[in-house]
Design an enzyme around this catalytic site. Sequence first.
Site, PDB file in Angstrom:
ATOM      1  N   THR A 138       0.855  -1.468  -0.021  1.00 29.21           N
ATOM      2  CA  THR A 138      -0.181   0.004   0.213  1.00 29.21           C
ATOM      3  C   THR A 138       0.912   1.134   0.042  1.00 29.21           C
ATOM      4  O   THR A 138       1.830   1.308   0.511  1.00 29.21           O
ATOM      5  CB  THR A 138      -0.814  -0.069   1.254  1.00 29.21           C
ATOM      6  OG1 THR A 138      -1.412   1.407   1.565  1.00 29.21           O
ATOM      7  CG2 THR A 138      -0.188  -0.345   2.537  1.00 29.21           C
ATOM      8  N   ASP A 139       0.315   2.404  -0.620  1.00 35.88           N
ATOM      9  CA  ASP A 139       1.088   3.862  -0.280  1.00 35.88           C
ATOM     10  C   ASP A 139       1.223   4.065   0.983  1.00 35.88           C
ATOM     11  O   ASP A 139       2.035   4.920   1.284  1.00 35.88           O
ATOM     12  CB  ASP A 139       0.502   4.584  -1.310  1.00 35.88           C
ATOM     13  CG  ASP A 139      -1.008   5.059  -1.001  1.00 35.88           C
ATOM     14  OD1 ASP A 139      -1.696   4.354  -0.012  1.00 35.88           O
ATOM     15  OD2 ASP A 139      -1.826   6.005  -1.398  1.00 35.88           O
ATOM     16  N   GLU A 140       0.357   3.504   1.922  1.00 35.46           N
ATOM     17  CA  GLU A 140       0.401   4.196   3.288  1.00 35.46           C
ATOM     18  C   GLU A 140       1.777   3.757   4.023  1.00 35.46           C
ATOM     19  O   GLU A 140       2.158   4.395   5.088  1.00 35.46           O
ATOM     20  CB  GLU A 140      -0.454   3.441   4.133  1.00 35.46           C
ATOM     21  CG  GLU A 140      -2.281   3.818   3.581  1.00 35.46           C
ATOM     22  CD  GLU A 140      -3.237   3.554   4.510  1.00 35.46           C
ATOM     23  OE1 GLU A 140      -2.837   3.737   5.606  1.00 35.46           O
ATOM     24  OE2 GLU A 140      -4.236   3.510   3.964  1.00 35.46           O
ATOM     25  N   TYR A 165      -1.305  -0.472  11.234  1.00 31.20           N
ATOM     26  CA  TYR A 165      -1.675  -1.167   9.864  1.00 31.20           C
ATOM     27  C   TYR A 165      -0.286  -1.141   8.872  1.00 31.20           C
ATOM     28  O   TYR A 165       0.014  -1.879   8.369  1.00 31.20           O
ATOM     29  CB  TYR A 165      -2.902  -0.714   9.282  1.00 31.20           C
ATOM     30  CG  TYR A 165      -3.035  -0.844   7.626  1.00 31.20           C
ATOM     31  CD1 TYR A 165      -3.210  -2.340   7.403  1.00 31.20           C
ATOM     32  CD2 TYR A 165      -2.923   0.218   6.624  1.00 31.20           C
ATOM     33  CE1 TYR A 165      -3.381  -2.503   5.909  1.00 31.20           C
ATOM     34  CE2 TYR A 165      -3.125  -0.192   5.434  1.00 31.20           C
ATOM     35  CZ  TYR A 165      -3.442  -1.469   5.070  1.00 31.20           C
ATOM     36  OH  TYR A 165      -3.345  -1.901   3.766  1.00 31.20           O
ATOM     37  N   LYS A 169       2.320  -3.586   7.234  1.00 35.56           N
ATOM     38  CA  LYS A 169       2.303  -3.691   5.658  1.00 35.56           C
ATOM     39  C   LYS A 169       4.012  -3.423   5.207  1.00 35.56           C
ATOM     40  O   LYS A 169       4.631  -3.991   4.361  1.00 35.56           O
ATOM     41  CB  LYS A 169       1.586  -2.809   4.945  1.00 35.56           C
ATOM     42  CG  LYS A 169      -0.029  -3.195   5.037  1.00 35.56           C
ATOM     43  CD  LYS A 169      -0.291  -4.546   4.515  1.00 35.56           C
ATOM     44  CE  LYS A 169      -0.349  -4.609   2.971  1.00 35.56           C
ATOM     45  NZ  LYS A 169      -0.743  -5.976   2.988  1.00 35.56           N
ATOM     46  N   ASN A 264     -11.389  14.495   1.389  1.00 32.68           N
ATOM     47  CA  ASN A 264     -12.592  13.823   2.078  1.00 32.68           C
ATOM     48  C   ASN A 264     -13.663  14.286   1.760  1.00 32.68           C
ATOM     49  O   ASN A 264     -14.803  13.689   1.557  1.00 32.68           O
ATOM     50  CB  ASN A 264     -11.955  13.418   3.329  1.00 32.68           C
ATOM     51  CG  ASN A 264     -11.216  12.246   3.506  1.00 32.68           C
ATOM     52  OD1 ASN A 264     -10.637  11.832   2.458  1.00 32.68           O
ATOM     53  ND2 ASN A 264     -10.523  12.009   4.595  1.00 32.68           N
TER      54      ASN A 264
HETATM   55  N1  LIG Z   1      -8.407  -1.385  -0.061  1.00 36.45           N
HETATM   56  C1  LIG Z   1      -7.367  -0.378  -0.268  1.00 36.45           C
HETATM   57  O1  LIG Z   1      -7.854   0.880  -0.569  1.00 36.45           O
HETATM   58  C2  LIG Z   1      -5.973  -0.986  -0.244  1.00 36.45           C
HETATM   59  C3  LIG Z   1      -5.152   0.038  -1.071  1.00 36.45           C
HETATM   60  C4  LIG Z   1      -3.830  -0.453  -0.898  1.00 36.45           C
HETATM   61  C5  LIG Z   1      -3.542  -1.911  -0.724  1.00 36.45           C
HETATM   62  N2  LIG Z   1      -4.357  -2.618  -0.104  1.00 36.45           N
HETATM   63  C6  LIG Z   1      -3.940  -3.852   0.253  1.00 36.45           C
HETATM   64  O2  LIG Z   1      -4.608  -4.914  -0.626  1.00 36.45           O
HETATM   65  C7  LIG Z   1      -4.955  -6.223   0.176  1.00 36.45           C
HETATM   66  C8  LIG Z   1      -6.260  -6.396  -0.178  1.00 36.45           C
HETATM   67  O3  LIG Z   1      -7.111  -5.275   0.688  1.00 36.45           O
HETATM   68  P1  LIG Z   1      -8.676  -5.190   0.607  1.00 36.45           P
HETATM   69  O4  LIG Z   1      -9.211  -3.974   0.992  1.00 36.45           O
HETATM   70  O5  LIG Z   1      -9.476  -6.145  -0.363  1.00 36.45           O
HETATM   71  O6  LIG Z   1      -8.807  -5.984   2.233  1.00 36.45           O
HETATM   72  P2  LIG Z   1     -10.229  -6.734   2.717  1.00 36.45           P
HETATM   73  O7  LIG Z   1     -10.093  -6.712   4.024  1.00 36.45           O
HETATM   74  O8  LIG Z   1     -11.340  -6.435   2.186  1.00 36.45           O
HETATM   75  O9  LIG Z   1      -9.836  -8.409   2.621  1.00 36.45           O
HETATM   76  C9  LIG Z   1      -8.806  -9.025   3.336  1.00 36.45           C
HETATM   77  C10 LIG Z   1      -8.945 -10.527   2.987  1.00 36.45           C
HETATM   78  O10 LIG Z   1      -8.169 -11.264   3.367  1.00 36.45           O
HETATM   79  C11 LIG Z   1      -8.661 -12.409   4.466  1.00 36.45           C
HETATM   80  N3  LIG Z   1      -7.624 -12.566   5.370  1.00 36.45           N
HETATM   81  C12 LIG Z   1      -7.362 -11.894   6.497  1.00 36.45           C
HETATM   82  N4  LIG Z   1      -6.584 -12.341   7.518  1.00 36.45           N
HETATM   83  C13 LIG Z   1      -6.214 -13.583   6.637  1.00 36.45           C
HETATM   84  C14 LIG Z   1      -5.408 -14.855   7.165  1.00 36.45           C
HETATM   85  N5  LIG Z   1      -4.584 -14.661   8.260  1.00 36.45           N
HETATM   86  N6  LIG Z   1      -5.285 -15.759   6.176  1.00 36.45           N
HETATM   87  C15 LIG Z   1      -6.156 -15.755   5.327  1.00 36.45           C
HETATM   88  N7  LIG Z   1      -6.923 -14.851   4.810  1.00 36.45           N
HETATM   89  C16 LIG Z   1      -7.132 -13.848   5.719  1.00 36.45           C
HETATM   90  C17 LIG Z   1      -9.897 -11.669   4.841  1.00 36.45           C
HETATM   91  O11 LIG Z   1     -10.671 -12.982   5.073  1.00 36.45           O
HETATM   92  C18 LIG Z   1     -10.319 -10.989   3.611  1.00 36.45           C
HETATM   93  O12 LIG Z   1     -10.973 -11.898   2.726  1.00 36.45           O
HETATM   94  C19 LIG Z   1      -4.521  -6.029   1.679  1.00 36.45           C
HETATM   95  O13 LIG Z   1      -3.183  -6.758   1.640  1.00 36.45           O
HETATM   96  C20 LIG Z   1      -4.119  -4.434   1.684  1.00 36.45           C
HETATM   97  O14 LIG Z   1      -3.175  -3.977   2.546  1.00 36.45           O
HETATM   98  C21 LIG Z   1      -5.757  -2.304   0.102  1.00 36.45           C
END
Ligand SMILES: NC(=O)c1ccc[n+]([C@@H]2O[C@H](COP(=O)([O-])OP(=O)(O)OC[C@H]3O[C@@H](n4cnc5c(N)ncnc54)[C@H](O)[C@@H]3O)[C@@H](O)[C@H]2O)c1
Length: 339
Positions: A138-140, A165, A169, A264
């Site tokens: 993530t960009d965070e 968080y 990451k 926002n």
């Molecule tokens: N949502 C965003 O805007 C965003 C932006 C940048 C990066 N990301 C990254 O993208 C990825 C997905 O994000 P998202 O928004 O889809 O998240 P989300 O919370 O919607 O989904 C996460 C999924 O991972 C599963 N999970 C959690 N812990 C687990 C474990 N220990 N073992 C197996 N499965 C597990 C959950 O059941 C869920 O289905 C993450 O790694 C997040 O850091 C998200």
Amino acid sequence: MGKVMSKVVLVTGGAGFIGSSFIHYLSKEHPDYVIINLDKLTYAGNLENLRGIDTRANYHFVKGDITNRELVEYVFEKFKPNYVVNFAAESHVDRSITGPEVFVRTNIYGTQVLLDVAKDFWVRNNMLEHSRFLQISTDEVYGSLPLESKDKFTEESPLNPNSPYSASKAGADLLCRSYYVTYGMPILITRSSNNFGPRQYPEKLIPLMINNAVQGKPLPVYGDGQNMRDWLYVEDNCNAIDLVLHKGIIGEIYNIGGGNEWKNIDLVNLICELLGEVTGKPSENYKRLITFIKDRPGHDRRYALNSDKIRRKLQWKPKWNFRDALRYTIEWYVKQFKL
Ligand SMILES: NC(=O)c1ccc[n+]([C@@H]2O[C@H](COP(=O)([O-])OP(=O)(O)OC[C@H]3O[C@@H](n4cnc5c(N)ncnc54)[C@H](O)[C@@H]3O)[C@@H](O)[C@H]2O)c1
């Protein structure tokens, strides 16, 4: 000519928001690939997100935790994946402030288990050369920029995570880097900005605002509402991830930003306007629900990503117009609500 090996892709966290979108994308773009979805089904995972995919012969779901080494080993032995895309994570900043432990467990330790099992399996089976491990970051991890600054984070920017968080990451990214340098693991990392689109758990800003507005509940905006985020439609992210997975250079990091920064409060106002168009009700009915609440501790002021690298090297650019994608997302949530 040698036989072209068909791909077996292990997608972790594939029942979540971006992971499920990626599985939909992958099965459309590469219908011959075998897809394994390993997901713990936490509160954020929902098998409904895979409706239409779950009946395919080359899709397999395994319920389980990426921190469970025995289970991950079983998945590797059974399905022999040559690509891993690691989405599985605890992903909500607010939850990491009240309960950081599970973030460290899943996001750092879980990534290390996946890396280790993949390494052992690929080395033992002579597969290292044809395999790829893509870490979804993530960009965070870069931290925050001042509002007035024109700077953007590049892949070379230092890591300065501010929440548990983003720290977890960043820890996972560094572990991935170390596995590349130390063991020659075929690592790739993507760092994207904030995603939006259908299937996102409604604790995140955009679906939260839509769901609350439709129910006439307050629309909680942190602090002064001036915090800026760069919004990326999830399908554009999936397209970028697919490009990096296939064409990215091993050992490299790729930023994926929408080039689409919104304060926002302006975004929440736009959601209200589009909701008005979609539902036929006056947008003022929604805007009057906006409520400013006490700021999140350590709230990053502004994220902005420089995505020149992926645009130049892999010819990626977002295909969706932001307003259209947001309107489509709103229509999707409103439809869910009527069911
Ligand atoms: N949502 C965003 O805007 C965003 C932006 C940048 C990066 N990301 C990254 O993208 C990825 C997905 O994000 P998202 O928004 O889809 O998240 P989300 O919370 O919607 O989904 C996460 C999924 O991972 C599963 N999970 C959690 N812990 C687990 C474990 N220990 N073992 C197996 N499965 C597990 C959950 O059941 C869920 O289905 C993450 O790694 C997040 O850091 C998200």
